[in-house]
Design an enzyme around this catalytic site. Structure first.
Site, PDB file in Angstrom:
ATOM      1  N   GLU B  96       0.810  -1.222   0.000  1.00 37.47           N
ATOM      2  CA  GLU B  96       0.000   0.000   0.000  1.00 37.47           C
ATOM      3  C   GLU B  96       0.837   1.263   0.000  1.00 37.47           C
ATOM      4  O   GLU B  96       0.371   2.306  -0.466  1.00 37.47           O
ATOM      5  CB  GLU B  96      -0.958   0.010   1.210  1.00 37.47           C
ATOM      6  CG  GLU B  96      -2.067  -1.007   1.106  1.00 37.47           C
ATOM      7  CD  GLU B  96      -3.206  -0.752   2.091  1.00 37.47           C
ATOM      8  OE1 GLU B  96      -3.032   0.077   3.010  1.00 37.47           O
ATOM      9  OE2 GLU B  96      -4.252  -1.381   1.927  1.00 37.47           O
ATOM     10  N   SER B 113     -16.109  -5.459  15.959  1.00 34.62           N
ATOM     11  CA  SER B 113     -17.534  -5.287  16.209  1.00 34.62           C
ATOM     12  C   SER B 113     -18.150  -6.580  16.748  1.00 34.62           C
ATOM     13  O   SER B 113     -18.860  -7.284  16.031  1.00 34.62           O
ATOM     14  CB  SER B 113     -18.204  -4.889  14.894  1.00 34.62           C
ATOM     15  OG  SER B 113     -19.316  -4.101  15.163  1.00 34.62           O
ATOM     16  N   PRO B 114     -17.847  -6.904  18.022  1.00 29.46           N
ATOM     17  CA  PRO B 114     -18.170  -8.241  18.539  1.00 29.46           C
ATOM     18  C   PRO B 114     -19.664  -8.546  18.635  1.00 29.46           C
ATOM     19  O   PRO B 114     -20.040  -9.695  18.807  1.00 29.46           O
ATOM     20  CB  PRO B 114     -17.530  -8.241  19.933  1.00 29.46           C
ATOM     21  CG  PRO B 114     -17.455  -6.801  20.314  1.00 29.46           C
ATOM     22  CD  PRO B 114     -17.205  -6.059  19.031  1.00 29.46           C
ATOM     23  N   GLU B 119     -14.626 -10.434  13.078  1.00 31.38           N
ATOM     24  CA  GLU B 119     -13.360  -9.896  12.568  1.00 31.38           C
ATOM     25  C   GLU B 119     -12.415  -9.529  13.710  1.00 31.38           C
ATOM     26  O   GLU B 119     -12.755  -8.707  14.557  1.00 31.38           O
ATOM     27  CB  GLU B 119     -13.584  -8.643  11.706  1.00 31.38           C
ATOM     28  CG  GLU B 119     -12.286  -8.164  11.080  1.00 31.38           C
ATOM     29  CD  GLU B 119     -12.342  -6.724  10.534  1.00 31.38           C
ATOM     30  OE1 GLU B 119     -11.568  -6.434   9.626  1.00 31.38           O
ATOM     31  OE2 GLU B 119     -13.148  -5.911  11.032  1.00 31.38           O
ATOM     32  N   GLU B 140      -5.261  -5.800  -7.342  1.00 28.12           N
ATOM     33  CA  GLU B 140      -5.709  -5.156  -8.586  1.00 28.12           C
ATOM     34  C   GLU B 140      -6.992  -4.339  -8.408  1.00 28.12           C
ATOM     35  O   GLU B 140      -7.292  -3.486  -9.232  1.00 28.12           O
ATOM     36  CB  GLU B 140      -5.890  -6.196  -9.702  1.00 28.12           C
ATOM     37  CG  GLU B 140      -6.909  -7.276  -9.368  1.00 28.12           C
ATOM     38  CD  GLU B 140      -7.061  -8.279 -10.516  1.00 28.12           C
ATOM     39  OE1 GLU B 140      -8.097  -8.939 -10.560  1.00 28.12           O
ATOM     40  OE2 GLU B 140      -6.138  -8.372 -11.352  1.00 28.12           O
TER      41      GLU B 140
END
Lengths: 182, 182
Positions: B96, B113-114, B119, B140
């Site tokens: 990046e 965000s439990p 995640e 891409e």
């Protein structure tokens, strides 16, 4: 920065639940190529940093089904339709902990996971908290234990991955910073 | 805290995408009542706090489809199958931003965000960063502008809601705290 924008050519709703809505968008990328974006829509949420006169932060222990685990978090909850975030904050603090406040200061709002979700979380600092004799009742599908933890205990709980979510890690670091600059 | 646990009696996969999977579980609550839990499964992600010798934090400006907006974030990306998070961190920083590091320190990991998602985001501090002549190429379908911002600029970008996501707000507060205690 218009050059980074992705234009939607099609939007398909896959699921509409009680909490989240899942949408898949077909987009045109800045270079003209096509891609798909999976997007979780969420009504937004609030969280409350509440520190007692004894210098303990009020936290709740709660089972989180996505993690299949019980973790410790600052009081929080999702915003109901047409509810102002500050009202949600006062309501959730009282429902989850039995503490009431008339003094809420907005600290920061952040998207929890901007890569795939639009959930915006508003964090408030509660001043002058006091125990309610007859607090609002919690949601019928919500079960929590209330904890009051010192900063050292909170840092230890982070070490032990018991405090392990974005808003609570932020809240503990906020507390550290506030102590460091005062 | 077994008493808070919710037992799954049925689990239905609604959607399996490139990034997220959506599952709805029927659960038995601690009081014996039934409820449903909407769960977004995500492979996890990493983010990198990288500060240049000139005391600027490296950030990327990126269009985020869920927000329909271009925001400024610390470098981050999702973990590929079987990839160690630390490798993801080094790879994403280079892809990046063109900066490389051999010195990554794990700072903290948190669930973004439990309430509805699994995640887990791992945050690393990059030491000894250096520009690569021929850096790894970005995905891409990823388009970013690279920025280097001072702490004052970062705080201003938070005020302006340009920095507005959990990991980057955390990173800026980390930087404030590090300055305050040093």
């Amino acid at each position: 920065m218009d050059s980074l924008e992705e234009k939607t050519v099609k939007s398909e709703t896959i699921f509409e639940g009680k909490i989240v809505k899942l949408v898949v968008d077909d987009v045109v990328l800045p270079n003209g190529a096509m891609s798909k974006r999976e997007i979780v829509k969420h009504p937004g949420a609030v969280a409350v940093i509440a520190i007692t006169p004894e210098n303990k932060m009020i936290m709740v222990e709660q089972f989180r089904k996505p993690l299949e685990n019980t973790i410790v978090e600052i009081p929080a909850g999702k915003i109901e339709p047409n509810e102002a975030p500050e009202l949600t904050a006062g309501r959730e603090l009282e429902e989850e902990t039995g503490y009431k406040t008339e003094d809420l200061t907005h600290l920061v709002s952040f998207y929890t996971s901007p890569g795939f979700a639009d959930e915006l979380l508003h964090i408030y600092l509660a001043g002058d908290i006091h125990k309610q004799a007859n607090p609002l009742q919690a949601d019928e599908d919500e079960f929590v234990n209330i904890l009051e933890v010192s900063l050292d205990e909170a840092l230890q709980l982070i070490e032990e991955n018991v405090i392990c979510d974005a808003k609570t890690v932020y809240a503990v670091q906020y507390w550290q910073l506030r102590n460091a600059i005062n």
